[in-house]
Each structure stands twice: as structure tokens, then as C-alpha cells.
Scaffold this motif. Structure first.
Motif, short mmCIF file in Angstrom:
data_model
loop_
_atom_site.label_atom_id
_atom_site.label_comp_id
_atom_site.label_asym_id
_atom_site.label_seq_id
_atom_site.Cartn_x
_atom_site.Cartn_y
_atom_site.Cartn_z
N MET A 1 7.59 -13.96 -41.05
CA MET A 1 6.64 -12.99 -41.94
C MET A 1 7.31 -11.75 -42.18
O MET A 1 7.94 -11.23 -41.39
N THR A 2 7.41 -11.40 -43.52
CA THR A 2 8.14 -10.33 -43.85
C THR A 2 7.10 -9.11 -43.69
O THR A 2 6.08 -9.40 -44.16
N SER A 3 7.68 -7.99 -43.46
CA SER A 3 6.77 -6.51 -43.34
C SER A 3 6.64 -6.12 -44.70
O SER A 3 7.66 -5.97 -45.44
N LYS A 4 5.35 -5.99 -45.11
CA LYS A 4 5.18 -5.17 -46.44
C LYS A 4 4.92 -3.69 -46.19
O LYS A 4 4.28 -3.22 -45.06
N LYS A 5 5.18 -2.95 -47.27
CA LYS A 5 5.04 -1.56 -47.09
C LYS A 5 3.54 -1.36 -47.27
O LYS A 5 2.77 -1.93 -47.90
N ASP A 6 3.08 -0.39 -46.54
CA ASP A 6 1.49 0.19 -46.48
C ASP A 6 1.38 0.92 -47.77
O ASP A 6 1.96 1.33 -48.50
N PRO A 7 -0.01 0.48 -48.46
CA PRO A 7 -0.52 1.06 -49.54
C PRO A 7 -0.55 2.51 -49.47
O PRO A 7 -0.90 3.06 -48.30
N ASN A 8 -0.22 3.33 -50.66
CA ASN A 8 -0.32 4.72 -50.58
C ASN A 8 -1.95 4.80 -51.25
O ASN A 8 -2.71 4.04 -51.23
N ILE A 9 -2.25 6.09 -51.07
CA ILE A 9 -3.80 6.62 -51.26
C ILE A 9 -4.15 5.88 -52.66
O ILE A 9 -5.21 5.59 -52.93
N PHE A 10 -3.39 6.05 -53.71
CA PHE A 10 -3.45 5.64 -55.05
C PHE A 10 -3.98 3.99 -54.89
O PHE A 10 -4.69 3.66 -55.86
N GLN A 11 -3.09 3.48 -54.36
CA GLN A 11 -3.28 1.90 -54.27
C GLN A 11 -4.38 1.67 -53.64
O GLN A 11 -5.25 0.65 -54.00
N ILE A 12 -4.95 2.29 -52.77
CA ILE A 12 -6.19 2.11 -51.88
C ILE A 12 -7.28 2.36 -52.94
O ILE A 12 -8.22 1.36 -52.93
N ALA A 13 -7.32 3.49 -53.75
CA ALA A 13 -8.33 3.67 -54.63
C ALA A 13 -8.31 2.82 -55.59
O ALA A 13 -9.58 2.44 -55.96
N PHE A 14 -7.08 2.16 -56.31
CA PHE A 14 -7.30 1.51 -57.20
C PHE A 14 -7.52 -0.07 -56.76
O PHE A 14 -8.62 -0.77 -57.52
N SER A 15 -7.36 -0.23 -55.59
CA SER A 15 -7.75 -1.70 -54.62
C SER A 15 -9.53 -1.35 -54.73
O SER A 15 -10.15 -2.70 -55.08
N LEU A 16 -9.98 -0.34 -54.09
CA LEU A 16 -11.59 -0.18 -54.25
C LEU A 16 -12.19 -0.21 -55.48
O LEU A 16 -13.11 -1.02 -55.67
N LEU A 17 -11.50 0.35 -56.30
CA LEU A 17 -12.02 0.27 -57.90
C LEU A 17 -12.09 -1.21 -58.38
O LEU A 17 -13.25 -1.52 -59.03
N ALA A 18 -11.14 -1.79 -58.29
CA ALA A 18 -11.15 -3.40 -58.45
C ALA A 18 -12.08 -4.20 -57.78
O ALA A 18 -12.86 -4.95 -58.35
N SER A 19 -12.29 -3.76 -56.53
CA SER A 19 -13.24 -4.36 -55.78
C SER A 19 -14.67 -4.17 -56.24
O SER A 19 -15.74 -4.90 -56.15
N PHE A 20 -14.78 -2.94 -56.58
CA PHE A 20 -16.19 -2.59 -57.21
C PHE A 20 -16.32 -3.52 -58.59
O PHE A 20 -17.79 -3.73 -58.50
N PHE A 21 -15.65 -3.70 -59.26
CA PHE A 21 -15.89 -4.51 -60.27
C PHE A 21 -15.33 -6.26 -60.22
O PHE A 21 -15.60 -6.89 -60.95
N GLY A 22 -14.85 -6.32 -59.12
CA GLY A 22 -15.06 -8.02 -58.48
C GLY A 22 -13.77 -8.45 -59.11
O GLY A 22 -13.74 -10.04 -59.36
N VAL A 23 -12.67 -7.86 -59.61
CA VAL A 23 -11.47 -8.27 -60.11
C VAL A 23 -10.06 -7.97 -59.31
O VAL A 23 -9.07 -7.92 -59.83
N GLN A 24 -10.24 -8.13 -58.09
CA GLN A 24 -9.37 -7.75 -57.07
C GLN A 24 -8.40 -9.10 -57.15
O GLN A 24 -8.95 -10.37 -57.06
N SER A 25 -7.22 -9.02 -56.99
CA SER A 25 -6.02 -9.79 -57.13
C SER A 25 -5.99 -10.35 -55.63
O SER A 25 -6.07 -9.70 -54.71
N GLN A 26 -5.42 -11.68 -55.39
CA GLN A 26 -5.20 -12.10 -54.03
C GLN A 26 -4.10 -11.33 -53.45
O GLN A 26 -4.20 -11.12 -52.22
N GLU A 27 -3.26 -10.85 -54.19
CA GLU A 27 -1.84 -10.15 -53.30
C GLU A 27 -2.41 -8.90 -52.98
O GLU A 27 -2.17 -8.76 -51.81
N ASN A 28 -3.46 -8.16 -53.72
CA ASN A 28 -3.87 -6.95 -53.23
C ASN A 28 -4.76 -7.20 -52.27
O ASN A 28 -4.86 -6.49 -51.30
#
Length: 71
Positions: A1-28
Motif C-alpha cells: 500500500m502506498t503512503s499518501k500525503k496527509d491533507p492540509n487544512i484547506f483540503q480538510i475544510a473543502f472535504s467537510l464542506l463537500a460532506s455537508f452537501f453530500g457530494v464527497q468523492s470516494q478518493e477524498n
């Protein structure tokens, strides 16, 4: 399994906003799950509360502007 880079604070914020609207991608979702398993959920909870607070303040401001022009 390859190690992925940890998300930065902006990626976390966009991920949460996407989850608020229910449009989160499987990769995220996979990236977020790996980060939470590794570091815990604290960052996501704090950022979630911050985003909800910002949403409430924004809605309050919009209502105040509308009420100001209606009266």
C-alpha cells in the motif's frame, strides 16, 4: 500500500464542506478515513464546528440585512 500525503487544512475544510452537501468523492473519503485512523478525528471535529459557526454567522447577517431593508 502506498503512503499518501496527509491533507492540509484547506483540503480538510473543502472535504467537510463537500460532506455537508453530500457530494464527497470516494478518493477524498478514503484520504480522510486514512488520516482519521492515523491521527484521530479531533481536527475534523474542530473544523466542522468552525464551519457550522461561520454558516450560522453568515445566515444571521443575511437575515439582518433583509430585515433592515424590509422595515
Amino acid at each position: 500500500m502506498t503512503s499518501k500525503k496527509d491533507p492540509n487544512i484547506f483540503q480538510i475544510a473543502f472535504s467537510l464542506l463537500a460532506s455537508f452537501f453530500g457530494v464527497q468523492s470516494q478518493e477524498n473519503m478514503d484520504r480522510d478515513e486514512a488520516y482519521i485512523e492515523k491521527n484521530g478525528i479531533k481536527v475534523y471535529v474542530i473544523m466542522g464546528f468552525f464551519l457550522v459557526f461561520c454558516l450560522l454567522i453568515t445566515l444571521f447577517g443575511i437575515v439582518q440585512v433583509i430585515l433592515h431593508f424590509v422595515q
